[in-house]
Scaffold this motif. Structure first.
Motif, PDB file in Angstrom:
ATOM      1  N   THR A  83      11.986  60.699  11.871  1.00  0.00           N
ATOM      2  CA  THR A  83      12.261  59.714  12.912  1.00  0.00           C
ATOM      3  C   THR A  83      12.300  58.295  12.391  1.00  0.00           C
ATOM      4  O   THR A  83      11.641  57.966  11.414  1.00  0.00           O
ATOM      5  CB  THR A  83      11.208  59.812  14.040  1.00  0.00           C
ATOM      6  OG1 THR A  83      11.546  58.891  15.068  1.00  0.00           O
ATOM      7  CG2 THR A  83       9.819  59.510  13.524  1.00  0.00           C
ATOM      8  N   SER A  86       8.648  55.942  14.538  1.00  0.00           N
ATOM      9  CA  SER A  86       7.383  56.642  14.326  1.00  0.00           C
ATOM     10  C   SER A  86       6.234  56.001  15.096  1.00  0.00           C
ATOM     11  O   SER A  86       6.220  54.803  15.342  1.00  0.00           O
ATOM     12  CB  SER A  86       7.044  56.650  12.835  1.00  0.00           C
ATOM     13  OG  SER A  86       6.832  55.332  12.395  1.00  0.00           O
ATOM     14  N   CYS A 104       8.930  59.343   8.377  1.00  0.00           N
ATOM     15  CA  CYS A 104       9.637  58.197   8.934  1.00  0.00           C
ATOM     16  C   CYS A 104      10.905  57.941   8.147  1.00  0.00           C
ATOM     17  O   CYS A 104      10.920  58.076   6.931  1.00  0.00           O
ATOM     18  CB  CYS A 104       8.749  56.959   8.868  1.00  0.00           C
ATOM     19  SG  CYS A 104       7.195  57.166   9.722  1.00  0.00           S
TER      20      CYS A 104
END
Length: 178
Positions: A83, A86, A104
């Motif tokens: 992602t 985060s 992340c």
């Protein structure tokens, strides 16, 4: 029968998916790509992949909602949540739902492969000695309260004592670095 060479990439960013797919293909994986949850579930049923890289925020869906469905289809599936947004609360939730790891963006191919390596020694990834910034702590707190309110922006804004539009502006920004 599970083929250890299959890797499922679920991300709505076509450019990122194509680049990561090519890099993983050069490392011997048979790459399957999906841009939404329904495509991902269909590919999981059809190919029974060993590993999956799932984006947390898909266009209209959440990778956290997709995660248990993938694991239900294939209990041996190793899922990595990746992602650009985060937070500690989403990381904890992802692990609770069965993710092997949480990374992340931006993450290199080596970072992704290392995250799948369960034989790595715990703590191999360094933890920063410096405390997080106030902005980072605010971002983490907002994400935690948002998760407690099941993603409801209005309820989260009331809980935080801020205007809903202010909260929406804060959420549209990328998370603050440590």
């Amino acid at each position: 029968m599970q083929d250890n060479r299959y890797l499922l990439i679920v991300d709505d960013d076509a450019t990122f998916t194509r680049i990561l797919g090519r890099a993983m293909g050069r490392r011997g994986y048979l790459v399957l790509t999906a841009c939404n949850a329904s495509e991902a579930l269909d590919l999981c049923r059809q190919y029974n992949p060993r590993r999956a890289v799932v984006d947390l925020k898909l266009e209209c869906e959440s990778g956290l909602h997709l995660l248990p469905k993938l694991i239900q289809l294939n209990a041996q599936l190793e899922v990595l949540i990746l992602t650009g947004y985060s937070s500690i609360s989403t990381a904890v939730e992802a692990i609770k739902l069965g993710a092997l790891n949480y990374l992340c963006k931006p993450a290199s191919v080596e970072d992704i492969l290392a995250a799948f390596d369960t034989d790595a020694t715990p703590g191999a990834i360094g933890i920063s000695e410096s405390p997080p910034s106030v902005e980072r702590l605010e971002w983490e707190h907002i994400q935690r309260v948002l998760a407690e309110n099941a993603g409801n922006i209005s309820a989260t804004a009331r809980s935080l004592g801020m205007h809903r539009r202010t909260l929406q502006r804060k959420l549209q920004k990328r998370p603050v670095k440590q």
